[in-house]
Design an enzyme around this catalytic site. Structure first.
Site, short mmCIF file in Angstrom:
data_model
loop_
_atom_site.label_atom_id
_atom_site.label_comp_id
_atom_site.label_asym_id
_atom_site.label_seq_id
_atom_site.Cartn_x
_atom_site.Cartn_y
_atom_site.Cartn_z
N GLY A 239 -53.93 -11.21 38.70
CA GLY A 239 -52.53 -10.88 38.46
C GLY A 239 -51.59 -10.95 39.63
O GLY A 239 -50.37 -10.84 39.45
N GLU A 275 -60.29 -11.04 39.91
CA GLU A 275 -60.21 -12.22 39.04
C GLU A 275 -58.88 -12.96 39.22
O GLU A 275 -58.09 -13.08 38.29
CB GLU A 275 -60.32 -11.79 37.57
CG GLU A 275 -61.56 -11.00 37.21
CD GLU A 275 -61.48 -10.38 35.82
OE1 GLU A 275 -60.37 -10.29 35.24
OE2 GLU A 275 -62.54 -9.99 35.31
N PRO A 276 -58.59 -13.45 40.42
CA PRO A 276 -57.33 -14.17 40.59
C PRO A 276 -57.40 -15.56 39.95
O PRO A 276 -58.42 -16.25 40.03
CB PRO A 276 -57.20 -14.28 42.11
CG PRO A 276 -58.60 -14.26 42.62
CD PRO A 276 -59.40 -13.42 41.65
N ARG A 278 -53.84 -17.45 38.96
CA ARG A 278 -52.59 -18.07 39.37
C ARG A 278 -52.50 -18.24 40.89
O ARG A 278 -52.07 -19.29 41.37
CB ARG A 278 -51.43 -17.19 38.89
CG ARG A 278 -50.05 -17.80 39.07
CD ARG A 278 -48.97 -16.78 38.71
NE ARG A 278 -49.18 -16.20 37.40
CZ ARG A 278 -48.69 -16.70 36.25
NH1 ARG A 278 -47.95 -17.78 36.27
NH2 ARG A 278 -48.93 -16.11 35.09
N ARG A 314 -44.49 -23.72 30.60
CA ARG A 314 -44.09 -22.43 31.17
C ARG A 314 -42.59 -22.16 31.07
O ARG A 314 -42.19 -21.05 30.71
CB ARG A 314 -44.59 -22.29 32.61
CG ARG A 314 -46.12 -22.35 32.72
CD ARG A 314 -46.63 -21.94 34.09
NE ARG A 314 -46.32 -20.56 34.37
CZ ARG A 314 -45.30 -20.14 35.09
NH1 ARG A 314 -44.50 -21.00 35.68
NH2 ARG A 314 -45.08 -18.86 35.25
N TYR A 318 -42.11 -18.91 28.93
CA TYR A 318 -41.91 -17.68 29.71
C TYR A 318 -40.59 -17.68 30.47
O TYR A 318 -40.44 -16.88 31.41
CB TYR A 318 -43.03 -17.52 30.76
CG TYR A 318 -44.44 -17.70 30.29
CD1 TYR A 318 -45.02 -16.80 29.39
CD2 TYR A 318 -45.22 -18.75 30.77
CE1 TYR A 318 -46.34 -16.96 29.00
CE2 TYR A 318 -46.54 -18.91 30.37
CZ TYR A 318 -47.09 -18.00 29.49
OH TYR A 318 -48.40 -18.16 29.11
N CYS A 346 -38.21 -33.66 21.03
CA CYS A 346 -37.11 -33.37 20.12
C CYS A 346 -36.97 -31.88 19.85
O CYS A 346 -37.12 -31.42 18.71
CB CYS A 346 -37.34 -34.11 18.81
SG CYS A 346 -37.88 -35.79 19.09
N GLU A 347 -36.75 -31.10 20.88
CA GLU A 347 -36.48 -29.67 20.73
C GLU A 347 -35.58 -29.26 21.89
O GLU A 347 -35.83 -29.67 23.02
CB GLU A 347 -37.77 -28.84 20.88
CG GLU A 347 -38.75 -29.04 19.77
CD GLU A 347 -39.74 -27.89 19.68
OE1 GLU A 347 -39.44 -26.78 20.19
OE2 GLU A 347 -40.80 -28.10 19.09
N TYR A 375 -51.79 -22.67 34.82
CA TYR A 375 -51.16 -22.57 33.50
C TYR A 375 -50.24 -23.76 33.25
O TYR A 375 -49.19 -23.64 32.61
CB TYR A 375 -50.42 -21.23 33.35
CG TYR A 375 -51.33 -20.04 33.66
CD1 TYR A 375 -52.37 -19.71 32.79
CD2 TYR A 375 -51.19 -19.30 34.83
CE1 TYR A 375 -53.23 -18.67 33.09
CE2 TYR A 375 -52.06 -18.26 35.14
CZ TYR A 375 -53.07 -17.95 34.25
OH TYR A 375 -53.93 -16.91 34.54
#
Ligand SMILES: *Cc1c(COP(=O)(O)O)cnc(C)c1O
Length: 421
Positions: A239, A275-276, A278, A314, A318, A346-347, A375
């Site tokens: 995290g 548990e890294p 990112r 991402r 997010y 197309c969005e 990610y």
């Protein structure tokens, strides 16, 4: 720190000009740096020096086999969240005793695979899961080592979609119920309690939420030991955030995180796992893309790139920020102007940045999204039948494609047409 720097005005990945890779593999593509991945793993390993510890890379951040082989070779353990990830970790040569299995919905088939193949521990997230694991272990004539993931009800102060440590989140068991749940676990002969697990969220930019959570875990360790449980291991989750915007203040460093861990938990005589994900992979990767068109709109101009939301979701998912830089360093004093930077899908959600100040760019120019190593590729899809983009690993002056772009035929032939059509 990463290894994507301008040298003589051109962006390099370690010692390789990024444009050279673009010429060889075509755009868009992901590019990772061996030196950065190695450095980040070592920073965590060194940050916990003096404590009995294992850095278990959260491979969901970037699970390319080459990345896993590299990190596994440095001694990293792996945090896996599916049977597929378990298979990848083993295929990369990581032994079972260095693999921890996380996730709220482990199936019995996944439990069986991990118990048969070897596992360091399951991080159990509910009592129904505990009972299922007990049954699977007994059916195999074995005993499953477990921690219970506790939810400390701490606000991680991060994006809502990646906060996991508040009581309203689906993760873990409420810490207030932990003693009861551990008592239950102790009655199940297929389980062996080895410790406690906690993970409060991702992209944390402050140590305080971690400190609050770890303090609660320390108190729980003492309480559970008094209840007769053999707590020898604490899994502290991942995290720690990364600086997505160079202009912002940087999140705490692994060494500061390590010092805090030692302060809060150093006296407990436990083995520590972290548990890294990112922080190991994020700044070790860029996404390279080409400008297709520069389009003038009403009141705003658009840079239309050949990368899209299916390649890097991402920003759409997010509201994430990625610095976007040209491969040719802008000359000092050039005028920047605001652009909406978008992909061809197309969005309207296919927007990487709004009103981003950019130096002059024209059709055919190349740009790099920074901090795209975590990610990124793992969350990509083939929406709009856009092929999964290649991944490239650089090591000093060499580079290799570590996942090739599929051809249209390969994509089409993955589908099968029923005989009645
Ligand atoms: C996602 C996740 C991690 C990794 O989080 P990062 O923010 O990438 O460090 C670690 N542990 C668990 C249980 C996770 O779900």
């Amino acid at each position: 720190m990463d290894h994507f720097l301008y040298r003589d005005g051109v962006l390099h990945a370690e010692d390789v000009p990024v444009a050279e890779i673009a010429a060889a593999v075509g755009t868009p593509f992901y590019c990772y740096s061996t030196a950065t991945l190695t450095r980040h793993y070592r920073l965590f390993d060194e940050a916990l020096a003096g404590l009995d510890h294992l850095v278990c890379y959260a491979m969901k951040a970037n699970s390319n086999q080459a990345v896993l082989t590299l990190l596994g070779g440095l001694g990293a353990g792996m945090d896996v969240v599916s049977g597929g990830e378990y298979a990848r970790a083993r295929a990369a040569g990581v032994p079972g005793e260095r693999i921890v299995f996380s996730g709220v919905g482990k199936t019995r088939a996944e439990m069986r695979t991990a118990l048969e193949g070897g596992i360091r521990q399951f991080n159990v997230e509910s009592e129904p899961e505990m009972e299922a694991l007990n049954e699977v272990a007994l059916s195999l004539g074995t005993v499953a080592p477990i921690t219970v993931r506790v939810n400390p009800d701490v606000d991680a102060k991060t994006h809502a979609k990646i906060a996991t440590g508040k009581s309203e989140n689906k993760f873990g068991i409420p810490i207030a119920r932990a003693r009861e749940v551990y008592a239950h676990a102790a009655l199940l002969p297929g389980l062996r309690v080895v410790g406690i697990d906690v993970h409060i969220g991702s992209q944390l930019t402050d140590l305080e939420p971690f400190r609050l959570a770890y303090r609660k875990v320390a108190e729980l360790t003492t309480a559970l030991r008094a209840d007769g449980h053999d707590i020898t291991r604490l899994d502290l989750g991942g995290g720690l955030g990364i600086p997505y915007e160079r202009s912002n203040t940087a999140p705490p460093l692994p060494v500061e995180y390590g010092a805090m861990v030692r302060e809060e938990l150093g006296d407990l005589g436990v083995e520590v796992e972290i548990e890294p994900g990112r922080l190991i992979a994020g700044n070790a990767g860029i996404l390279v893309s080409q400008v297709i068109y520069v389009k003038s709109g009403e009141g705003r101009d658009f840079l239309i790139l050949d990368a899209a939301m299916n390649d890097l979701i991402r920003p759409a998912m997010y509201e994430a920020h990625h610095d976007i830089v040209p491969l040719i360093e802008p000359a000092a004093g050039v005028e920047y102007a605001p652009y909406d930077i978008v992909g061809p899908v197309c969005e309207s959600g296919d927007t990487f940045a709004k009103a981003r100040q950019m130096p002059p760019l024209k059709s055919g120019d190349l740009v790099a999204f920074r901090s795209a190593g975590a990610y990124g590729a793992v969350m990509s899809s083939e929406y709009n039948t856009r092929p999964m983009i290649p991944e490239v690993l650089v090591d000093k002056d060499k580079f290799a494609v570590i996942r090739a772009r599929p051809t249209f035929d390969e994509m089409i032939n993955r589908d099968t047409i029923p005989v009645w059509l």
